[in-house]
Design a protein around this motif. Sequence first.
Motif, short mmCIF file in Angstrom:
data_model
loop_
_atom_site.label_atom_id
_atom_site.label_comp_id
_atom_site.label_asym_id
_atom_site.label_seq_id
_atom_site.Cartn_x
_atom_site.Cartn_y
_atom_site.Cartn_z
N ASP A 290 -0.81 -17.81 -9.97
CA ASP A 290 -1.53 -18.76 -9.11
C ASP A 290 -2.03 -18.07 -7.85
N VAL A 291 -1.20 -17.18 -7.31
CA VAL A 291 -1.52 -16.36 -6.14
C VAL A 291 -0.90 -14.98 -6.35
N CYS A 292 -0.98 -14.12 -5.35
CA CYS A 292 -0.37 -12.78 -5.39
C CYS A 292 -1.06 -11.84 -6.37
N GLU A 293 -2.27 -12.20 -6.85
CA GLU A 293 -2.96 -11.32 -7.78
C GLU A 293 -3.33 -9.99 -7.13
N ASP A 294 -3.55 -10.00 -5.80
CA ASP A 294 -3.87 -8.76 -5.09
C ASP A 294 -2.63 -7.88 -4.97
N TRP A 295 -1.51 -8.46 -4.58
CA TRP A 295 -0.25 -7.72 -4.45
C TRP A 295 0.14 -7.09 -5.78
N ASP A 296 0.03 -7.86 -6.86
CA ASP A 296 0.36 -7.40 -8.19
C ASP A 296 -0.47 -6.16 -8.55
N MET A 297 -1.77 -6.22 -8.31
CA MET A 297 -2.64 -5.10 -8.68
C MET A 297 -2.39 -3.88 -7.80
N ILE A 298 -2.15 -4.09 -6.52
CA ILE A 298 -1.88 -2.97 -5.60
C ILE A 298 -0.62 -2.22 -6.04
N LEU A 299 0.42 -2.95 -6.43
CA LEU A 299 1.65 -2.30 -6.90
C LEU A 299 1.41 -1.52 -8.19
N ARG A 300 0.64 -2.10 -9.10
CA ARG A 300 0.39 -1.44 -10.39
C ARG A 300 -0.47 -0.19 -10.23
N VAL A 301 -1.56 -0.31 -9.50
CA VAL A 301 -2.44 0.85 -9.33
C VAL A 301 -1.76 1.93 -8.50
N GLY A 302 -1.04 1.52 -7.45
CA GLY A 302 -0.36 2.49 -6.60
C GLY A 302 0.67 3.30 -7.36
N SER A 303 1.36 2.67 -8.30
CA SER A 303 2.38 3.35 -9.08
C SER A 303 1.76 4.36 -10.04
N ILE A 304 0.70 3.98 -10.73
CA ILE A 304 0.14 4.82 -11.78
C ILE A 304 -0.82 5.87 -11.22
N CYS A 305 -1.68 5.48 -10.30
CA CYS A 305 -2.71 6.39 -9.80
C CYS A 305 -2.33 7.13 -8.53
#
Length: 366
Positions: A237-252
């Motif tokens: 519902d929300v936090c879609e930005d936080w979710d993506m920042i954590l995922r991209v930051g970890s992998i890239c």
Amino acid sequence: MRNIAFDPSQPLFQEFLSGMTAHFPEPVESSLDPIFEVKNKSAVTGDKPFLTILMRTQGRRLNAFSDVLTSLYGQTSQDFAVLLLEHDVTDEIHQQLEEVINQFPEDFTERIRQVRVEGGGRARPLNVGIELANSSYIAALDDDDIVFAHWVEEFKKGALLAPGRMIRTICAVQKVEIEEWSDQSFGFRAISWPEIPYAIEYSQLDHLRVNHSPFMSVAFPTAFFSVLGNKFDEELDVCEDWDMILRVGSICGVHQQNALTAIYRNWVGVETSYTEHSETQWRESEQRVIEKLNLAPYVFQTGTIDELRKLAILHHEISAEGSYGFMFKDGVLRRPFRVFIRLISPFIRIAVRARNLLRRVKAKLM
């Protein structure tokens, strides 16, 4: 054994990579150079735009929308394109948005594409945008925030220094409210000075606790979506930005550009994502983000293990088994100790100030 040739254009191969990348100890682009094609600086300076800006809108604040377009028109680097993602808007609002756009010169407006998006939640327009993006990097910018003239330039500088990394800049926050202007129209005004409440440097551990990076303060490598097949989580519902920042930051991995580039507008007295969604929805979305991370291996940035070890030691010390366990109950300092600390804290502050004063006097005398 028979050799099997993988076709990188097939979804199965992309799915294989998506699962595999979580095991890499280094940022993923260093291990998958032939696939990402981001180590070559031509990926940043080639024929296609450097940056695609995903701008979600429902056309609620046209004055602010005009503001953000003005800030983009004044960018020192014009190496970008804008996807205006009109989410569940009426034909009338679509026309109003088009009229605002047409107030700007053609050499700017020709790089703005209006895209109608129907249905879904906050993440749906973003997923439509990443499918349409044709650039090296992608950034999200809400239609009611503001960016400084060097916003795109700083992202591009960071991408040239660290191709394939997520680029992070610094963002301020300012409170604004709606007001009636002298011509009886409704505009807005700032009611506070800009402040910077977020961490200046990116810390993966801090971001696991709470998001310290407003959406417009980061730019994502497009390859994270186009090559690995990642998308924004539409079940959030929300936090879609936080979710993506954590995922991209970890992998890239993350490259920090220490430049203040944007102001996040905190709207007072109007409907925002904070008022549209209940406290329960926020907590459930946060929990979903963490649960997803718990289900897969997770790569940490350099230095995080030392921080985790210190936290583990601290947890042991305040647990029932540790030396100071008697001072805590369920991880919270017991009341007698809280009262004691409250009583002595003024004296501690006086002592610290006296120590600092003595140090300054000593430094002058030397």
